[in-house]
Design an enzyme around this catalytic site. Sequence first.
Site, PDB file in Angstrom:
ATOM      1  N   LYS A 287       1.024  -1.125  -0.079  1.00 20.80           N
ATOM      2  CA  LYS A 287       0.145  -0.049   0.200  1.00 20.80           C
ATOM      3  C   LYS A 287       0.679   1.146  -0.058  1.00 20.80           C
ATOM      4  O   LYS A 287       1.120   2.202  -0.931  1.00 20.80           O
ATOM      5  CB  LYS A 287      -0.982  -0.203   0.788  1.00 20.80           C
ATOM      6  N   ASP A 306      -6.471   1.256   0.716  1.00 20.60           N
ATOM      7  CA  ASP A 306      -6.316   0.751   2.275  1.00 20.60           C
ATOM      8  C   ASP A 306      -7.566   0.765   2.871  1.00 20.60           C
ATOM      9  O   ASP A 306      -8.348  -0.299   1.488  1.00 20.60           O
ATOM     10  CB  ASP A 306      -5.730   1.890   2.329  1.00 20.60           C
TER      11      ASP A 306
END
Length: 404
Positions: A287, A306
């Site tokens: 991420k 996320d």
Amino acid sequence: MAKHTVLSSGAKLWRSLAFAKSELRLDLTLACGQSFRWRETAEGHWTGVIGGRVWTLTQTDDTLWYHIYQSLDRQEETSGRKKGAGVSLQLENKSDNRFKEAVKKEEEEPVAVTPVHPVVVIPVHQDTKEDEEMLRDYFQLNVKPGDLYKEWGAADHHFKHIAGIFTGIRMLRQDPTECLFSFMCSSINHTSRIQGMEERLCQSLGAPLCQLDQTSYHNFPSLSALADTCVEARLRDLGFGYRARFLQQSAKQILDTHGIQWLEGLRSAPYLQARDALCTLPGVCTKVADCVCLMSLDKAEAVPIDTHVWQIAKRDYNNGSGNGQTGDFFRKLWGPYAGWAHSVLFCGDLKKFRNLKEMLHMKRPKKEKLTVAGKKIKIKKEKIDTVKYIKAKAGHHKKAKKSA
């Protein structure tokens, strides 16, 4: 002490760039979690650091306005000259010898080369052109989101509905070092705490730039400063916790293994190669790597997944797959600028923009689920009275059956 400037104080202190607000919304772009160092210092005025200088930005419907402040050393030199002038006036009433010594001392002191407004010294056209280029690069003004919104809306009805309110959101092209180490602070964290950590990081390790009102602005620390052996302990004292070790180790690994230009060099690498390279650094997950790829390394197809984005995918697209599959899903749906499209939906999901969401709900005809004759149906609000009548009639019919 220098103050944050505002456009109403006089346009002469500002320079401008013709650019429509529909193509760039400062309030959305600078506050949607891409960068954590911009502050709204007056209504509609945003102050932050670009290219080692402090800027205040504001906008009108068709113009982007910007003001660049002088650096701290220039402020001190200007202040020093004013104090020196005051001292000289006092010395006029004293002996000639002391006056001459004071004048001689002033002459020996270094004189500032650049005054408060650099445009006075540097040719106006050259200075303005360089600053405009820096601003165009930072906001990637060569990209036309209006055209992209139309493409995404044609392929995705949900996006089309959101985009009607959340226009002008752009991806920033940040300095890769700042972007990487900022998002390393973002893991398992919320925005206000990330902002505080980054502020302390810059104040502790970054070069001072200027002071405006009571706020001190610093440049982001260099890789060399972050890689120093004493940094981990220093950052732990500042509340960075386990992240302190990751920041120091990653900076050291970059310098020892790759060199100071490595991060910028990843801009020319393919997306997956750049992402995988970033993931070899301590504390960098997929991420974080995707955020850096999208927001500083020119990888417009990167879609950081996320909690917000995963919930959007599951709730609005019936896609609850893993990070890689969800990213691929959105890339297939939105195309080569999928990361830009994702940012619009991400922005639309943030609590801080709840007032805009309320406008969105006002535009959308409200629907209500009702059960009629054993079946659930969705109806528009304007048809509720009719359905209530049908429902009441159905209930009356059941009662009549029972009594029979």
